[in-house]
Scaffold this motif. Sequence first.
Motif, PDB file in Angstrom:
ATOM      1  N   UNK A 197       0.623  -1.121   0.235  1.00 26.45           N
ATOM      2  CA  UNK A 197      -0.106   0.070  -0.001  1.00 26.45           C
ATOM      3  C   UNK A 197       0.814   1.327   0.047  1.00 26.45           C
ATOM      4  N   UNK A 198       1.888   1.236   0.827  1.00 27.88           N
ATOM      5  CA  UNK A 198       3.030   2.573   0.875  1.00 27.88           C
ATOM      6  C   UNK A 198       3.416   2.622  -0.512  1.00 27.88           C
ATOM      7  N   UNK A 199       3.864   1.688  -0.853  1.00 28.18           N
ATOM      8  CA  UNK A 199       4.713   1.807  -2.444  1.00 28.18           C
ATOM      9  C   UNK A 199       3.750   2.286  -3.501  1.00 28.18           C
ATOM     10  N   UNK A 200       2.434   1.541  -3.273  1.00 26.46           N
ATOM     11  CA  UNK A 200       1.400   2.247  -4.273  1.00 26.46           C
ATOM     12  C   UNK A 200       1.025   3.611  -4.257  1.00 26.46           C
ATOM     13  N   UNK A 201       0.902   3.900  -2.906  1.00 25.38           N
ATOM     14  CA  UNK A 201       0.744   5.386  -2.825  1.00 25.38           C
ATOM     15  C   UNK A 201       1.894   6.354  -3.211  1.00 25.38           C
ATOM     16  N   UNK A 202       3.143   5.793  -3.171  1.00 24.00           N
ATOM     17  CA  UNK A 202       4.250   6.706  -3.411  1.00 24.00           C
ATOM     18  C   UNK A 202       4.250   6.803  -4.950  1.00 24.00           C
ATOM     19  N   UNK A 203       3.811   5.817  -5.663  1.00 25.61           N
ATOM     20  CA  UNK A 203       3.857   5.986  -7.108  1.00 25.61           C
ATOM     21  C   UNK A 203       2.591   6.352  -7.868  1.00 25.61           C
ATOM     22  N   UNK A 204       1.848   6.789  -6.734  1.00 24.51           N
ATOM     23  CA  UNK A 204       0.217   7.137  -7.310  1.00 24.51           C
ATOM     24  C   UNK A 204      -0.276   5.884  -8.297  1.00 24.51           C
ATOM     25  N   UNK A 205      -0.311   4.775  -7.832  1.00 30.82           N
ATOM     26  CA  UNK A 205      -0.580   3.694  -8.919  1.00 30.82           C
ATOM     27  C   UNK A 205      -1.972   3.719  -9.389  1.00 30.82           C
ATOM     28  N   UNK A 206      -2.131   3.379 -10.611  1.00 31.40           N
ATOM     29  CA  UNK A 206      -3.290   3.278 -11.301  1.00 31.40           C
ATOM     30  C   UNK A 206      -3.647   2.111 -12.247  1.00 31.40           C
ATOM     31  N   UNK A 207      -4.808   1.842 -12.452  1.00 37.24           N
ATOM     32  CA  UNK A 207      -5.036   0.796 -13.237  1.00 37.24           C
ATOM     33  C   UNK A 207      -4.767   0.934 -14.694  1.00 37.24           C
ATOM     34  N   UNK A 208      -4.513  -0.068 -15.366  1.00 34.06           N
ATOM     35  CA  UNK A 208      -4.244   0.002 -16.712  1.00 34.06           C
ATOM     36  C   UNK A 208      -5.422  -0.250 -17.854  1.00 34.06           C
ATOM     37  N   UNK A 209      -6.012   0.990 -18.153  1.00 36.34           N
ATOM     38  CA  UNK A 209      -6.906   0.905 -19.139  1.00 36.34           C
ATOM     39  C   UNK A 209      -7.211   2.416 -19.591  1.00 36.34           C
ATOM     40  N   UNK A 210      -7.931   2.571 -20.716  1.00 36.05           N
ATOM     41  CA  UNK A 210      -8.029   3.925 -21.371  1.00 36.05           C
ATOM     42  C   UNK A 210      -8.547   5.122 -20.224  1.00 36.05           C
ATOM     43  N   UNK A 211      -9.405   4.393 -19.196  1.00 34.48           N
ATOM     44  CA  UNK A 211      -9.755   5.610 -18.220  1.00 34.48           C
ATOM     45  C   UNK A 211      -9.353   4.931 -17.040  1.00 34.48           C
ATOM     46  N   UNK A 212      -8.037   5.271 -16.365  1.00 33.47           N
ATOM     47  CA  UNK A 212      -7.418   4.729 -15.351  1.00 33.47           C
ATOM     48  C   UNK A 212      -8.119   5.020 -13.958  1.00 33.47           C
ATOM     49  N   UNK A 213      -8.084   4.216 -13.049  1.00 29.86           N
ATOM     50  CA  UNK A 213      -8.462   4.294 -11.702  1.00 29.86           C
ATOM     51  C   UNK A 213      -7.474   4.547 -10.691  1.00 29.86           C
ATOM     52  N   UNK A 214      -7.422   5.366  -9.610  1.00 33.15           N
ATOM     53  CA  UNK A 214      -6.305   5.153  -8.515  1.00 33.15           C
ATOM     54  C   UNK A 214      -6.490   3.762  -7.900  1.00 33.15           C
ATOM     55  N   UNK A 215      -5.259   3.258  -7.723  1.00 32.07           N
ATOM     56  CA  UNK A 215      -5.090   1.887  -7.164  1.00 32.07           C
ATOM     57  C   UNK A 215      -5.061   1.869  -5.529  1.00 32.07           C
TER      58      UNK A 215
END
Length: 206
Positions: free
Chosen positions: A114-132
């Motif tokens: 979760x911390x790593x995901x927040x650090x890079x502002x991880x998103x889903x992989x599609x045309x309309x990405x969502x914050x993961x």
Amino acid sequence: MQKLLLAVDRLSTWVGKAFAWTVVGLTLLITWEVFSRYALNRPHGWVLDAQIMLYGAMFMTAGAYTLAKNGHVRGDVLYGFFRPRTQAAIDLTLYVLFFLPGIVALTWAGWTFAQESLAIREQTFNADPLPLYPFKFVIPLAGAVLLLQGLVEIARCVICLREGAWPSREQDVEEVDVDKLKEMVHVKDEDIAALDSHAARQEGRS
């Protein structure tokens, strides 16, 4: 002690019921997407990811709730015939050997992810990405609540070993009616006690 155990039960129940509302969001989201896709010919790429995250959050947070209600699947057909102290000994062994290491690892690793995901502002992989990353934080949350409920169950095992009876719960769940099963197979409590004694003797010889 009993008040503390029941307080944790209520916390697990509250978390489970709170996240259970995601099923309403899932229903509305899927209904809307089906209408949009087939009636309006306007599909949305992010909907599948949202469905997975909502279902995942509901599934993970249901673990502590189910454990608080004693509702996880196990071999009740045999387990229910044992005396409470024998049941507690089996449960305690399984909690220490399997439950605690697994859930501690889940919580620790989940927090790191979760911390790593927040650090890079991880998103889903599609045309309309969502914050993961918000979803990733559900993993350590679910693990922490499940770990807390597991510690309560371990405390219940210790109490049962000491007193010979399980401490009460707010709602006891029993998938198999053990008393009716005993009547069907003509088994008495004395027979179960003799079986426990025989098992103990065999363990002593080994």
